[in-house]
Design an enzyme around this catalytic site. Structure first.
Site, mmCIF file in Angstrom:
data_model
loop_
_atom_site.group_PDB
_atom_site.id
_atom_site.type_symbol
_atom_site.label_atom_id
_atom_site.label_comp_id
_atom_site.label_asym_id
_atom_site.label_seq_id
_atom_site.Cartn_x
_atom_site.Cartn_y
_atom_site.Cartn_z
ATOM 1 N N SER A 741 0.914 -1.371 -0.034
ATOM 2 C CA SER A 741 0.069 -0.149 0.142
ATOM 3 C C SER A 741 0.781 1.173 -0.038
ATOM 4 O O SER A 741 0.462 2.275 -0.812
ATOM 5 C CB SER A 741 -0.919 0.197 1.176
ATOM 6 O OG SER A 741 -0.283 -0.525 2.436
ATOM 7 N N ASN A 744 2.080 1.701 -3.473
ATOM 8 C CA ASN A 744 1.205 1.787 -4.625
ATOM 9 C C ASN A 744 -0.305 2.564 -4.321
ATOM 10 O O ASN A 744 -1.101 2.980 -5.185
ATOM 11 C CB ASN A 744 0.330 0.358 -5.271
ATOM 12 C CG ASN A 744 1.855 -0.405 -5.838
ATOM 13 O OD1 ASN A 744 2.238 0.264 -6.675
ATOM 14 N ND2 ASN A 744 2.113 -1.460 -5.361
ATOM 15 N N TYR A 745 -0.700 2.801 -3.283
ATOM 16 C CA TYR A 745 -2.036 3.035 -2.987
ATOM 17 C C TYR A 745 -2.115 4.316 -1.935
ATOM 18 O O TYR A 745 -2.983 5.188 -1.877
ATOM 19 C CB TYR A 745 -2.785 2.219 -2.141
ATOM 20 C CG TYR A 745 -3.119 1.204 -2.970
ATOM 21 C CD1 TYR A 745 -4.328 1.281 -3.948
ATOM 22 C CD2 TYR A 745 -2.676 -0.198 -2.811
ATOM 23 C CE1 TYR A 745 -4.719 0.299 -4.944
ATOM 24 C CE2 TYR A 745 -2.808 -1.211 -4.011
ATOM 25 C CZ TYR A 745 -3.958 -0.981 -4.834
ATOM 26 O OH TYR A 745 -4.126 -1.982 -5.758
ATOM 27 N N LEU A 746 -0.952 4.862 -1.366
ATOM 28 C CA LEU A 746 -1.045 5.920 -0.059
ATOM 29 C C LEU A 746 -0.484 6.943 -0.749
ATOM 30 O O LEU A 746 0.700 7.196 -1.143
ATOM 31 C CB LEU A 746 -0.420 5.497 1.104
ATOM 32 C CG LEU A 746 -1.149 4.408 1.968
ATOM 33 C CD1 LEU A 746 -0.097 3.843 2.861
ATOM 34 C CD2 LEU A 746 -2.520 4.568 2.156
#
Length: 786
Positions: A741, A744-746
């Site tokens: 995460s 890639n996501y935060l």
DNA sequence: AGATCTACTTAGAAGTCGCGAT
DNA sequence: ATCGCGACTTCTAAGTAGATCT
């Protein structure tokens, strides 16, 4: 407090019960009680809900009631908000600390790919600004601009010293911000010619060769896009989908040819002769003897099928079961051991040698900026290691040769020399609408390609990363409306509409992936749109039990209470179907995404994952940071990070030594407790003026005064407390992968801004790679909120 | 309207490194 | 000096999604 009213909802049994359990050999105890209490509110981000529920709080998995969310940004984004990130700031402010204007040696390509801030940096003269986010890559897929294929017959021009110019070790670090800035927007006069290069880097004639058909299409898209994109600041000269103007690189590097070892395997207990080619494949199998693949029939069958082809019809070896690869396996282990036993100097020397060879392949020069290449090494041959129950596992992944490789490079750049004498590239392209430097056909699945791209630290990647987060932030302004809309459609009489609504709900609330269709020759995994009836079991009154294998065959198990209409809808979608029929029969990802695009420009299913992950982090950090010391703040961050990882179902297999490690920790704690007991005993005695007892090993003890003893006791207690905490977090995180995460996501700006606000050094949270990858976010304003 | 092609992001595992405990 | 472990890096598989083809 919590929610509104009615009690159609029971305690939300929203547990990720068995987190682990992939299909893989990661047998897992299931059901972990999940985390902390958080009081429930319906308009909380997902994360909070999940944690609530885990404790059985009353809760309603309700869709955002309109208007309850306090976020000021909850409305379709006003223009200024949309651009607030920092695109509108004067450049000088944006990246100020990092770039130096003007310089003596701007003829050198800037080098990228390192995190460190180098103050010797050269700033390219051009003050051109990189074009604004949306125009650059964004939604519109562009017509191929060039695609001009150069026949392979060319005299290779080596790109030599230019990439490794004299001091490339110290100009390693142009901050990305600087690079970005430089990326010409007023494109035509490329401001950063790397004079040092032999092949002068020039702008390529960008949009010259579009076909009519393509331009027409482009126009159409432009119109559509123009509704929401910022006015183009692209210079007339640069094409729509242009990703670069000049591109220079050295191609790819190949693994060494196979060196036969001559170690004989056994067949029926007797040594067999193998040709080098046969031996090579046998060795691939032998080195996997200690993996779990050996327990898989599919793997062995596939291997046998491919190996047999190489052995030939009349070979002695006719049956895999009679083969004994041990000798080769042992040889391989011995080789590994040998390598380990080498002295540090030897290892170093070898490494340096390798570096020397690879150095030139590590870099590309993109629009005059030296950037790291991500994967310049061609994948070596081996046996395919598909995840889960992959039908192709064990198949031979053949060696890739230069004649398999297509190179993409600037028109004016020298064509990389083929590193294998006597062979040549398959094809040379000059396509500046794509970012890949090279590709070859995947030898396992000829419908797929393997690409060589720039590294994550490159400006090109950074730019698109930023765009990704900006899009997710934009969703914040639409989410309320979207939730309202799909909630309404739960009751639609149009089944397609209803399915779209329910699927969107699942994607939003559970962060499910979209779920594209898959071929039969892939592992059988699903995402939202491909959920099977058997993957979602409705348990009255309103619980849905999810259990399926998702990406990488990672198991997703979750029991969640949903709104009654959703529950009913799922029941309806299931009726009259078999267990392996599609739950959403009227739906696929393209229909779903087409629908999402009507709700928000550029919206697709995956944006919800980014959005929910980032908003969760932002929200949790804001709520949980209590102004403690750095260590406490870091703990807060880790809790939030973990929450996100759980939402996204990012798992890892429990390490083999996990149990042993826990046992050791326990032993140590017990040992310490024993020590404390003894100390306490001594303390009592010391207070009475008595000498300490004999220590167990008979050695004399120092006669300490009570204060000293007390201090020791306190220290030991602290140590125990720390170990208990370690133990807990270790157990807690044993199946949770935090890294995915973060990478890639935060939105890194959340982290950076929070660090700035709370005086946490960013290095505590981002390692070197992340700092390089997120260079574009480092100058964010401390007040930034997602 | 679905299938296929293409390009790019996201993912966990394996491999390597480096540091603190012993 | 050695070991064990976590952190980090590398590797490549496995997704998403838009464009294009049929």
């Amino acid at each position: 407090m919590s929610y509104e009213s009615d009690d159609d909802d029971k305690p939300l049994v929203f547990r990720r019960n068995a987190r682990p359990d992939t299909v893989k050999p990661s047998p897992q105890p299931s059901s972990k009680p999940s985390n902390e209490d958080v009081d429930s509110e319906d308009d909380k981000p997902l994360s909070c809900k999940i944690s609530n529920v885990s404790k059985g709080d009353t809760n309603h998995a309700k869709i955002e009631p309109p208007g309850t969310n306090v976020s000021p940004l909850l409305k379709p984004l006003a223009k200024d908000e949309e651009e607030d990130s920092d695109d509108e700031k004067p450049l000088s402010l944006k990246y100020m600390s990092k770039s130096k204007v003007g310089s003596s040696n701007n003829h050198k390509p800037h080098q990228n790919g390192s995190a460190s801030n180098n103050h010797n940096q050269v700033k390219n003269i051009g003050l051109n600004k990189r074009p604004p986010d949306e125009e650059r890559s964004a939604s519109v897929k562009k017509p191929k601009l060039s695609d001009s294929v150069t026949p392979v017959n060319h005299k290779p021009v080596a790109l030599k010293a230019e990439t490794k110019s004299d001091d490339d070790h110290d100009d390693d670090d142009v901050p990305i911000s600087q690079r970005i800035k430089k990326q010409t927007a007023s494109g035509s006069n490329n401001p950063s010619p790397s004079v040092k290069q032999k092949a002068v880097v020039k702008k390529s004639s960008s949009s010259l060769n579009q076909t009519n058909k393509k331009s027409k299409k482009m126009m159409k898209q432009k119109q559509k896009e123009s509704k929401y994109s910022k006015p183009s600041r692209m210079p007339p000269g640069s094409g729509e989908g242009q990703k670069w103007t000049s591109l220079v690189h050295s191609g790819v590097i190949f693994p060494p040819e196979y060196k036969p070892h001559g170690v004989k395997m056994l067949y029926n207990g007797k040594p067999v002769d193998l040709t080098p080619e046969q031996e090579e494949v046998a060795t691939m199998f032998a080195v996997m003897l200690d993996t779990d693949y050996m327990g898989k029939t599919q793997f062995k069958e596939n291997f046998w099928g491919d190996w047999q082809k190489i052995l030939g019809k009349n070979h002695t070896i006719k049956n895999l079961d009679k083969c004994d690869f041990k000798p080769i396996y042992e040889w391989h282990q011995a080789e590994k051991e040998k390598k380990k036993l080498m002295t540090t100097e030897e290892k170093k020397a070898i490494k340096e040698e390798k570096m020397k060879i690879e150095e030139k392949y590590m870099w590309a020069i993109v629009d005059g900026v030296k950037e790291k290449v991500g994967n310049f090494r061609v994948e070596p041959p081996g046996l395919f290691r598909g995840r889960g129950e992959h039908p192709k596992m064990g198949k031979l992944k053949k060696r890739i040769r230069p004649s398999d490789i297509t190179i993409n490079i600037g028109k004016d750049a020298p064509i990389p020399e083929c590193p294998i004498p006597g062979e040549s590239w398959k094809e040379i392209r000059h396509d500046n609408t794509v970012t890949w430097l090279a590709y070859w056909i995947d030898p396992i699945n000829s419908k797929e390609f393997k690409y060589v791209f720039l590294a994550a630290s490159s400006a090109l990647k950074g730019q698109s990363d930023k765009e990704k987060y900006e899009k997710a932030r934009k969703l914040k302004g639409y989410i309320e409306g979207i939730r309202k809309a799909y909630t309404k459609d739960f009751g639609s009489t149009d089944v397609t509409k209803k399915q779209v609504a329910v699927a969107t709900y699942l994607i939003d609330k559970l962060a499910l992936r979209a779920g594209n269709e898959k071929d039969d020759d892939e592992a059988d995994t699903v995402g939202c749109c491909t959920l099977k009836v058997e993957n979602v079991e409705p348990v009255p009154p309103n619980t849905l039990k999810f259990d399926f294998l998702g990406k990488d065959s990672i198991r997703y198990q979750n029991d969640v209470n949903v709104e009654l209409p959703v529950f009913k809808a799922i029941q309806q979608f299931r009726t009259g179907k078999a267990g392996n029929d599609n739950l959403f029969d009227k739906l696929d990802t393209s229909k779903l995404n087409a629908h999402l695009k009507e709700l928000m420009p550029g919206l697709t299913a995956k944006v919800f994952r980014t959005y929910n992950a980032s908003i969760t982090l932002d929200d949790m950090l804001a709520r949980e940071t209590k102004g403690g010391d750095v260590a406490q703040n870091l703990a807060v961050y880790q809790v939030a990070n973990k929450e996100v990882a759980i939402i996204c179902n990012h798992q890892r297999t429990v390490s083999k030594s996990h149990d042993a490690q826990m046992t050791r920790l326990n032993e140590k704690i017990d040992e310490l407790k024993g020590v404390i007991k003894e100390l306490e005993n001594d303390l009592t005695r010391a207070k009475k003026g008595k000498p300490p007892t004999q220590s167990s090993d008979g050695k004399p003890k120092k006669n300490l005064n009570p204060e000293a003893l007390q201090k020791k006791i306190n220290q030991a207690n602290e140590k125990i407390a720390k170990m208990e905490r370690d133990k807990e977090s270790k157990e807690d995180l044993k199946t949770v992968a935090l890294g995915t995460s973060k990478i890639n996501y935060l939105d890194p700006r959340i982290t950076v801004a929070w660090c700035k606000r709370h005086e946490v050094p960013i290095e505590k949270l981002f390692n070197k790679s992340l700092l390089a990858k997120f260079a574009w976010s480092m100058d964010v304003d401390p007040s930034f909120r997602f």
